[in-house]
Design a protein around this motif. Structure first.
Motif, short mmCIF file in Angstrom:
data_model
loop_
_atom_site.label_atom_id
_atom_site.label_comp_id
_atom_site.label_asym_id
_atom_site.label_seq_id
_atom_site.Cartn_x
_atom_site.Cartn_y
_atom_site.Cartn_z
N ARG A 34 -20.20 56.21 22.03
CA ARG A 34 -20.45 55.73 20.67
C ARG A 34 -20.75 54.24 20.75
O ARG A 34 -19.95 53.47 21.31
CB ARG A 34 -19.22 55.98 19.78
N VAL A 35 -21.89 53.83 20.20
CA VAL A 35 -22.28 52.42 20.25
C VAL A 35 -22.03 51.79 18.89
O VAL A 35 -22.52 52.28 17.86
CB VAL A 35 -23.76 52.27 20.65
N LEU A 36 -21.29 50.69 18.88
CA LEU A 36 -20.97 49.96 17.67
C LEU A 36 -21.62 48.58 17.72
O LEU A 36 -21.56 47.89 18.74
CB LEU A 36 -19.46 49.82 17.51
N LEU A 37 -22.23 48.18 16.61
CA LEU A 37 -22.92 46.90 16.52
C LEU A 37 -22.39 46.10 15.35
O LEU A 37 -22.09 46.66 14.29
CB LEU A 37 -24.43 47.10 16.32
N ILE A 38 -22.30 44.79 15.53
CA ILE A 38 -21.90 43.89 14.44
C ILE A 38 -22.80 42.65 14.48
O ILE A 38 -23.13 42.14 15.56
CB ILE A 38 -20.42 43.48 14.57
N GLY A 39 -23.23 42.21 13.30
CA GLY A 39 -23.97 40.96 13.19
C GLY A 39 -25.43 41.03 13.56
O GLY A 39 -26.08 39.98 13.68
#
Length: 255
Positions: A34-39
């Motif tokens: 699972r890939v999580l991205l922020i900003g």
């Protein structure tokens, strides 16, 4: 319990971000993490488009963008693992000076969870003494050194392959010279990966093919669509020049 990894990288341009963070994201999707991205803001669509060009899933089930809240990130990581994900991968874009609020969270979680983190810092936002602090905080620093990067065009040597990214035109002679110089030092036959090259004009293509596609020829990866057709046509203008196209999932614009 698996132990994660918490790395960082220094970037010199948006093209560097698209390439380095894009590679990190794509690797996670390929592994079923699972890939999580922020900003990421307006960088999100470019990252998703890059995944689609590589034939990878780019929906929210594979890559999820979160609000910039460390508590939300912690919950997303633990919920993903509790839901059966084999691992979680986290990155984004750090666009303000100083240490970001997520470092403490991921430092704690990577000690006990299968969490892989890449913190991308832009060089021009690093504060005095911050490099030493970040080196101590992370497991390792990724090498994002480029042969050439002017913020518009980026050239990276990846083993025996030269990776071209961004926009390359005849109006940028320094970029053309950088490609030719790197090509002259490369193992023959030369391989260019143009998956991340989203603009190439005719004159630039003509100059590069004339100089680089002599015997034993030039291998071109990721040149599906207009760029592949353009380079093929240009090669036909020059006797003795040969270009072999390999499918790399790219769809850059050519004119």
């Amino acid at each position: 319990m698996s132990v994660g990894r918490h790395d960082w990288v220094v970037l010199d341009s948006e093209e560097a971000h698209a390439q380095v963070v894009g590679d990190f994201v794509a690797e996670g999707v390929r592994r079923g993490e699972r890939v999580l991205l922020i900003g990421v803001e307006d960088r999100e669509e470019r990252l998703r488009a890059r995944l689609r060009r590589q034939g990878l899933p780019a929906n929210a089930g594979a890559v999820l963008v979160l609000p910039p809240d460390p508590h939300v990130l912690r919950a997303a990581i633990t919920d993903s693992l509790a839901g059966g994900q084999r691992g979680v991968r986290f990155t984004g874009a750090l666009t303000t000076p100083g240490r970001n609020d997520f470092e403490a969270v991921v430092t704690e979680l990577t000690a006990t969870l299968p969490l892989t983190v890449l913190c991308p810092y832009f060089r021009d936002l690093l504060l005095p003494g911050q490099r030493e602090e970040l080196t101590a905080l992370h497991d390792a620093e990724h090498d994002a050194t480029a042969e050439y990067d002017d913020g518009v065009f980026r050239l990276v040597r990846d083993g025996s392959v030269l990776r071209l990214a961004g926009e390359l035109s005849s109006a940028d002679p320094d970029a053309l010279r950088a490609v030719l110089a790197a090509t002259s030092r490369a193992t023959r036959p030369v391989t260019w990966d143009v998956t991340d090259l989203h603009f190439l004009d005719v004159d630039a293509a003509d100059t590069l093919v004339a100089a680089a596609a002599g015997p034993p020829g030039l291998n071109l990866v990721g040149a599906a669509g207009p760029t592949g057709r353009l380079v093929g046509l240009v090669a036909g203008r020059h006797p003795g020049r040969r270009v072999r196209l390999a499918d790399g999932g790219g769809e850059p614009e050519a004119r």
